[in-house]
Design a protein around this motif. Sequence first.
Motif, short mmCIF file in Angstrom:
data_model
loop_
_atom_site.label_atom_id
_atom_site.label_comp_id
_atom_site.label_asym_id
_atom_site.label_seq_id
_atom_site.Cartn_x
_atom_site.Cartn_y
_atom_site.Cartn_z
N CYS A 2 0.84 -1.20 0.00
CA CYS A 2 0.00 0.00 0.00
C CYS A 2 0.87 1.25 0.00
O CYS A 2 0.64 2.21 -0.74
CB CYS A 2 -0.94 -0.02 1.20
N PHE A 3 1.90 1.26 0.81
CA PHE A 3 2.82 2.42 0.86
C PHE A 3 3.53 2.59 -0.47
O PHE A 3 3.72 3.72 -0.96
CB PHE A 3 3.82 2.19 1.98
N TYR A 4 3.90 1.47 -1.12
CA TYR A 4 4.55 1.55 -2.43
C TYR A 4 3.59 2.11 -3.48
O TYR A 4 3.96 2.95 -4.32
CB TYR A 4 5.02 0.15 -2.82
N ASP A 5 2.30 1.66 -3.45
CA ASP A 5 1.30 2.21 -4.38
C ASP A 5 1.09 3.70 -4.15
O ASP A 5 0.95 4.48 -5.10
CB ASP A 5 -0.04 1.47 -4.20
N GLN A 6 1.08 4.12 -2.86
CA GLN A 6 0.93 5.55 -2.56
C GLN A 6 2.09 6.36 -3.10
O GLN A 6 1.92 7.44 -3.66
CB GLN A 6 0.80 5.76 -1.06
N LYS A 7 3.30 5.83 -2.92
CA LYS A 7 4.49 6.55 -3.43
C LYS A 7 4.46 6.67 -4.95
O LYS A 7 4.80 7.71 -5.52
CB LYS A 7 5.78 5.83 -2.98
N ILE A 8 4.10 5.57 -5.62
CA ILE A 8 4.01 5.63 -7.10
C ILE A 8 2.95 6.64 -7.53
O ILE A 8 3.16 7.43 -8.47
CB ILE A 8 3.70 4.23 -7.67
N LEU A 9 1.80 6.65 -6.83
CA LEU A 9 0.74 7.61 -7.16
C LEU A 9 1.20 9.04 -6.91
O LEU A 9 0.93 9.94 -7.72
CB LEU A 9 -0.50 7.30 -6.31
N GLN A 10 1.94 9.26 -5.81
CA GLN A 10 2.46 10.61 -5.53
C GLN A 10 3.44 11.05 -6.59
O GLN A 10 3.43 12.20 -7.05
CB GLN A 10 3.13 10.64 -4.15
#
Length: 285
Positions: A2-10
């Motif tokens: 989830c944190f990795y998906d958030q970073k990619i989205l950011q």
Amino acid sequence: RCFYDQKILQKAFGKWKVWWTVSRERKLSLRAESHYRHLLHNLIFKAWRAYVYQQQEKRNKYCVAESHAKKQKLLRTWQCWLVYVDVKRTKRGMQSVALAFRERSCLRISWAVWRRRHYQNCTGHKMNVLALQHWAQSLQFRAWLQWRELYLYSQNERQKETRAVTCHQRRELKRCMEAWLGYLNLHRVKKHQNETAQEHHRSRIVRQCFSGWRLSWECRRRMHAHQEDIENLAGRIALRRVFTHWKHYVIVCVKETRQCELAENHYKHHLLVRALLCIRWKRLW
């Protein structure tokens, strides 16, 4: 994950935001250049039109002056010719009268006296005609000088007015450009402040989520350790009780995983809604 998906989205949102700001600045610069060119063309066209009108007025005035001078010359010649014709007629009449008088009287003394008087009258008449002509020419010359002075004064006044208008337009254009540049700088500062505030808010939300996840992970680890201690102490006697506890624990974990998935989906949906609102607000701005 989830944190990795958030970073990619950011990262993707940041790159898109940079591209959007660059394209918006490019559009604004193109609009400013086109507006500046339009203003320059408009000023050039106004100056050219004023110059054309001035040249047309000069030509019209010159034609009027030439026609007036020709009419004055023609009038002067016509008046001189009429005076000359009248003088000739009078001379002829006087000569015929003198000849008749000479033929009748044949007196030399009276003829001499009459001729002297006639000569004096002719000279006086000529002097009067010359004086009248000189006076008319002097009046015309004075009128022409006054007209020339008025014409030169009007031309100087018009040149001063055109210079004042062009100077005022340049000052107004300079003031508008300075205000526009100040507005651009203020807009950039506001954008930078908004970006920093959004980044700080996102980092704070990520930290809060990470701390909550870490606390939950610590609780789970402690619960696992406690259950292992109970199983080791109870042994085979409390096997059934341990099995029931384990079953209850599995149900609780399933519920917690479902709740975590629902919370993650709700948080992603909330972030997507906020990103779309931010994009819509920037487009409107």
